[in-house]
Scaffold this motif. Sequence first.
Motif, PDB file in Angstrom:
ATOM      1  N   THR A   1       0.796  -1.166   0.106  1.00 52.30           N
ATOM      2  CA  THR A   1       0.092   0.085   0.033  1.00 52.30           C
ATOM      3  C   THR A   1       0.910   1.381  -0.150  1.00 52.30           C
ATOM      4  OG1 THR A   1      -0.100   0.130   2.477  1.00 52.30           O
ATOM      5  CG2 THR A   1      -1.957  -1.324   1.288  1.00 52.30           C
TER       6      THR A   1
ATOM      7  N   TRP B   1       1.344   5.614   0.946  1.00 53.19           N
ATOM      8  CA  TRP B   1       1.495   6.467   2.011  1.00 53.19           C
ATOM      9  C   TRP B   1      -0.028   7.287   2.012  1.00 53.19           C
ATOM     10  CZ3 TRP B   1       1.532  11.006  -0.236  1.00 53.19           C
ATOM     11  CH2 TRP B   1       2.475  11.217  -1.032  1.00 53.19           C
TER      12      TRP B   1
ATOM     13  N   PHE C   1      -6.406   1.692   2.281  1.00 58.61           N
ATOM     14  CA  PHE C   1      -6.254   0.584   1.588  1.00 58.61           C
ATOM     15  C   PHE C   1      -5.724  -0.725   1.968  1.00 58.61           C
ATOM     16  CE2 PHE C   1      -4.965   4.469  -1.195  1.00 58.61           C
ATOM     17  CZ  PHE C   1      -5.977   4.176  -2.309  1.00 58.61           C
TER      18      PHE C   1
ATOM     19  N   LYS D   1       2.440  -5.406   3.322  1.00 64.88           N
ATOM     20  CA  LYS D   1       3.530  -4.477   3.306  1.00 64.88           C
ATOM     21  C   LYS D   1       3.057  -3.082   3.461  1.00 64.88           C
ATOM     22  CE  LYS D   1       6.315  -2.148   0.944  1.00 64.88           C
ATOM     23  NZ  LYS D   1       6.484  -0.806   1.922  1.00 64.88           N
TER      24      LYS D   1
ATOM     25  N   GLU E   1       5.896   2.310   4.505  1.00 60.98           N
ATOM     26  CA  GLU E   1       6.688   2.534   5.824  1.00 60.98           C
ATOM     27  C   GLU E   1       6.595   3.858   6.680  1.00 60.98           C
ATOM     28  OE1 GLU E   1       7.576   1.936   2.719  1.00 60.98           O
ATOM     29  OE2 GLU E   1       9.629   2.963   2.023  1.00 60.98           O
TER      30      GLU E   1
ATOM     31  N   PHE F   1      -1.610  -4.321  -5.461  1.00 62.76           N
ATOM     32  CA  PHE F   1      -0.617  -3.246  -5.007  1.00 62.76           C
ATOM     33  C   PHE F   1      -1.288  -1.930  -5.472  1.00 62.76           C
ATOM     34  CE2 PHE F   1       2.281  -0.158  -7.195  1.00 62.76           C
ATOM     35  CZ  PHE F   1       2.857   0.330  -6.180  1.00 62.76           C
TER      36      PHE F   1
ATOM     37  N   GLY G   1      -0.218   2.031  -5.760  1.00 58.04           N
ATOM     38  CA  GLY G   1       0.909   2.872  -5.704  1.00 58.04           C
ATOM     39  C   GLY G   1       1.338   3.466  -7.003  1.00 58.04           C
ATOM     40  N   SER G   2       2.398   3.791  -7.350  1.00 60.82           N
ATOM     41  CA  SER G   2       2.895   4.243  -8.541  1.00 60.82           C
ATOM     42  C   SER G   2       3.042   3.570  -9.645  1.00 60.82           C
ATOM     43  CB  SER G   2       4.256   5.162  -8.360  1.00 60.82           C
ATOM     44  OG  SER G   2       5.375   4.240  -8.015  1.00 60.82           O
TER      45      SER G   2
ATOM     46  N   GLU H   1      -3.412  -0.756  -8.772  1.00 60.22           N
ATOM     47  CA  GLU H   1      -4.079   0.254  -8.660  1.00 60.22           C
ATOM     48  C   GLU H   1      -3.013   1.487  -8.660  1.00 60.22           C
ATOM     49  OE1 GLU H   1      -7.248   0.574  -8.739  1.00 60.22           O
ATOM     50  OE2 GLU H   1      -7.865  -1.500  -8.192  1.00 60.22           O
ATOM     51  N   LEU H   2      -3.016   2.175  -9.670  1.00 60.19           N
ATOM     52  CA  LEU H   2      -1.899   2.915 -10.044  1.00 60.19           C
ATOM     53  C   LEU H   2      -2.498   4.493 -10.124  1.00 60.19           C
ATOM     54  CD1 LEU H   2      -0.051   0.435 -12.435  1.00 60.19           C
ATOM     55  CD2 LEU H   2      -0.109   0.510  -9.875  1.00 60.19           C
ATOM     56  N   GLY H   3      -1.334   5.231 -10.686  1.00 57.13           N
ATOM     57  CA  GLY H   3      -1.677   6.608 -10.907  1.00 57.13           C
ATOM     58  C   GLY H   3      -2.442   7.215 -11.938  1.00 57.13           C
TER      59      GLY H   3
ATOM     60  N   CYS I   1      -4.634   9.715  -6.045  1.00 58.72           N
ATOM     61  CA  CYS I   1      -4.590   9.261  -7.527  1.00 58.72           C
ATOM     62  C   CYS I   1      -5.655   9.693  -8.588  1.00 58.72           C
ATOM     63  CB  CYS I   1      -4.455   7.648  -7.238  1.00 58.72           C
ATOM     64  SG  CYS I   1      -5.879   7.096  -6.573  1.00 58.72           S
TER      65      CYS I   1
ATOM     66  N   GLU J   1       2.211  12.368 -13.481  1.00 58.43           N
ATOM     67  CA  GLU J   1       1.576  12.650 -12.190  1.00 58.43           C
ATOM     68  C   GLU J   1       2.442  13.285 -11.346  1.00 58.43           C
ATOM     69  OE1 GLU J   1       1.051   9.199  -9.634  1.00 58.43           O
ATOM     70  OE2 GLU J   1      -1.188   9.804  -9.592  1.00 58.43           O
TER      71      GLU J   1
ATOM     72  N   PHE K   1     -13.326   0.155  -8.923  1.00 58.99           N
ATOM     73  CA  PHE K   1     -12.483   1.304  -8.840  1.00 58.99           C
ATOM     74  C   PHE K   1     -11.315   0.466  -9.409  1.00 58.99           C
ATOM     75  CE2 PHE K   1      -9.126   3.607  -6.923  1.00 58.99           C
ATOM     76  CZ  PHE K   1      -9.315   4.817  -7.235  1.00 58.99           C
TER      77      PHE K   1
HETATM   78  P1  NAI Z   1       5.022   4.107  -4.479  1.00 57.05           P
HETATM   79  O1  NAI Z   1       4.965   3.302  -5.553  1.00 57.05           O
HETATM   80  O2  NAI Z   1       6.232   4.764  -4.442  1.00 57.05           O
HETATM   81  O3  NAI Z   1       5.439   3.120  -3.106  1.00 57.05           O
HETATM   82  C1  NAI Z   1       3.704   2.366  -2.872  1.00 57.05           C
HETATM   83  C2  NAI Z   1       4.107   1.162  -2.096  1.00 57.05           C
HETATM   84  O4  NAI Z   1       5.043   0.419  -2.823  1.00 57.05           O
HETATM   85  C3  NAI Z   1       4.927   1.437  -0.900  1.00 57.05           C
HETATM   86  O5  NAI Z   1       4.683   0.666   0.216  1.00 57.05           O
HETATM   87  C4  NAI Z   1       6.552   1.149  -1.148  1.00 57.05           C
HETATM   88  O6  NAI Z   1       7.211   1.027  -0.412  1.00 57.05           O
HETATM   89  C5  NAI Z   1       6.300  -0.144  -2.242  1.00 57.05           C
HETATM   90  N1  NAI Z   1       7.394  -0.304  -3.116  1.00 57.05           N
HETATM   91  C6  NAI Z   1       7.970   0.819  -3.901  1.00 57.05           C
HETATM   92  N2  NAI Z   1       9.167   0.274  -4.610  1.00 57.05           N
HETATM   93  C7  NAI Z   1       8.717  -1.265  -4.580  1.00 57.05           C
HETATM   94  C8  NAI Z   1       9.207  -2.633  -5.177  1.00 57.05           C
HETATM   95  N3  NAI Z   1      10.242  -2.365  -5.941  1.00 57.05           N
HETATM   96  N4  NAI Z   1       8.766  -3.709  -4.889  1.00 57.05           N
HETATM   97  C9  NAI Z   1       7.884  -3.620  -3.974  1.00 57.05           C
HETATM   98  N5  NAI Z   1       7.195  -2.821  -3.481  1.00 57.05           N
HETATM   99  C10 NAI Z   1       7.572  -1.452  -3.765  1.00 57.05           C
HETATM  100  O7  NAI Z   1       3.815   5.288  -4.314  1.00 57.05           O
HETATM  101  P2  NAI Z   1       3.666   5.902  -3.175  1.00 57.05           P
HETATM  102  O8  NAI Z   1       4.640   7.396  -3.229  1.00 57.05           O
HETATM  103  O9  NAI Z   1       3.741   5.439  -1.893  1.00 57.05           O
HETATM  104  O10 NAI Z   1       2.206   6.621  -3.336  1.00 57.05           O
HETATM  105  C11 NAI Z   1       1.813   7.412  -4.485  1.00 57.05           C
HETATM  106  C12 NAI Z   1       1.481   6.695  -5.707  1.00 57.05           C
HETATM  107  O11 NAI Z   1       0.233   5.717  -5.591  1.00 57.05           O
HETATM  108  C13 NAI Z   1       0.819   7.642  -6.949  1.00 57.05           C
HETATM  109  O12 NAI Z   1       1.436   7.346  -7.925  1.00 57.05           O
HETATM  110  C14 NAI Z   1      -0.639   7.347  -6.769  1.00 57.05           C
HETATM  111  O13 NAI Z   1      -1.425   7.671  -7.991  1.00 57.05           O
HETATM  112  C15 NAI Z   1      -0.747   5.961  -6.292  1.00 57.05           C
HETATM  113  N6  NAI Z   1      -2.068   5.696  -5.832  1.00 57.05           N
HETATM  114  C16 NAI Z   1      -2.982   4.817  -6.526  1.00 57.05           C
HETATM  115  C17 NAI Z   1      -4.084   4.639  -6.146  1.00 57.05           C
HETATM  116  C18 NAI Z   1      -5.113   3.856  -6.961  1.00 57.05           C
HETATM  117  O14 NAI Z   1      -6.080   3.170  -6.332  1.00 57.05           O
HETATM  118  N7  NAI Z   1      -5.131   3.748  -8.154  1.00 57.05           N
HETATM  119  C19 NAI Z   1      -4.764   5.181  -4.738  1.00 57.05           C
HETATM  120  C20 NAI Z   1      -3.620   5.952  -4.007  1.00 57.05           C
HETATM  121  C21 NAI Z   1      -2.430   6.100  -4.447  1.00 57.05           C
END
Ligand code: NAI
Length: 474
Positions: A143, A145, A151, A169, A172, A220, A222-223, A244-246, A278, A378, A443
């Motif tokens: 998830t 932050w 999430f 996970k 952090e 997942f 995140g980004s 679920e991404l950006g 997002c 983004e 979603f």
């Molecule tokens: P991030 O992608 O940097 O991190 C998300 C998670 O992935 C964290 O727990 C991080 O520690 C983990 N992570 C990072 N690298 C990894 C790897 N190599 N292997 C496994 N896990 C890894 O995203 P961040 O900065 O935490 O959140 C913002 C992003 O999340 C934005 O791009 C946003 O659009 C997206 N997001 C998407 C949503 C959706 O439902 N579509 C909802 C909320 C955010």
Amino acid sequence: MRDIDKIYVDGAFVTPHGTEQFDLFNPATEEKIGTVRLGNAEDVRVAVAAAKRAFPVMASTSKAERIAMLHRLSDAVRLKAGDLIAAMTEEYGAPAYFTGFSAQNTASIFDVMAATVETYEFDRTAGSSVVRMLPLGVVGAITPWNSNFGFIATKLAHAIGSGSSIVIKPAEQSAIQTQLLVECIHDAGLPSGLLNVVNGTGPVVGAELTTNPDVAMITFTGSTPAAKIIQRAALDTMKRLVLELGGKSPTIILDDADLDTAIPTALMTGFANSGQACVAGTRILVPNSRRDEIFQRLKSEAERLKVGVPTDPQVRIGPLANAKHWERVQSYIQLGQQEGATLLTGGEGRPGGLDKGWFTRPTIFTGVSNDMRIAREEIFGPVLGVITYDDDDDAVKIANDSEFGLQAYVLSSDVARATRIAEQLIAGRVVINGAPHDPYAPFGGFKQSGIGREIGAYGLDAYLEPRAILKPTA
Ligand code: NAI
Ligand code: MG
């Protein structure tokens, strides 16, 4: 100071094998407010083993048992809503209007899944075969932050609904929120090993989770860049993926829009969660025929939005989550100017009167063309780009010209007309005239906004696979 030194494995809070410490900060004051001890790959292996033992127990639960667990969880979260809101405010800096929604929504996620399980057809027929929808095994969840406990709840709800066990996970940076939520989940008394939570970084804990052969699927949020690393990591063991991404969501203001409602809606959609959403509507599409009037209204109303400490109920935009992210958003405000866009309002640096905290000036660029990086990437902060269009077809073309396809918004005084536009948009959700959140709507995103959907039957489908039994005819 909160020192989080335990992870949650097999129904108990235990000391991780990992020894690295990570500092936690209050984004509104930049003060250190705690530490978290991070887990390592060994912690993931132990957690996955516990989840693997719990899987057959979960897989054999009845609908009624799953529904009862989900309701216990929503009750447990509602009881601790005040604490969750306080933690999200302190550790993340989200304004009060958003933390209140988050806590409420986190509880309702479990109720929505309970209602979904009630009507979901696990047993079906196809031709003369008997089909059952089966859970896949241990789910690995990761998830971000920006809405960490929502999430965690979403992914746990899908695991329970499908009859799976799960290792999460979480982000952090959000360890205090995670700890509180897991304490209240623990109080709900789930079977041991159903939920395991390992704090840690992506490259260590995330990497083990995404390659561990006993993990059947990864969910997942995140980004998009991190999702690509995860998708590659998951390939060798052929894990199923929900991503679920950006986004770079368009807000189309049609030429018949009532600006008294359209402008505030466009701004709150763009600046949602201080721009760290997002689904934020970060490309505002404005008809050339009403350009001057709309620019002027966007400017004056954006400048009236209060930026400040998250505890102030009038505040609409709080600080960004961390220092590194603040720098990143600042660099996009510079980039927009280098690319030739015009600052309608905002700009670099902190807003007046705020010399501490990771606050950003709410920024709107005009003169943006859809091929600029600020229109394609983004930014994840309160930075919006206004793009003008000639007619409805042009608006649709610009809206769909994106690598993303998570969400879109249409604003018009004619809902039927807005609906005709919505039907041409490639996005997981299209919201007309600021319609309220629908907790039952699927979603997720098209294109690089992700793979699969969460919520309701669409969400459960991804955690299940059909087994057909073909019997000889008599
Ligand atoms: P991030 O992608 O940097 O991190 C998300 C998670 O992935 C964290 O727990 C991080 O520690 C983990 N992570 C990072 N690298 C990894 C790897 N190599 N292997 C496994 N896990 C890894 O995203 P961040 O900065 O935490 O959140 C913002 C992003 O999340 C934005 O791009 C946003 O659009 C997206 N997001 C998407 C949503 C959706 O439902 N579509 C909802 C909320 C955010
Ligand atoms: Mg990141």
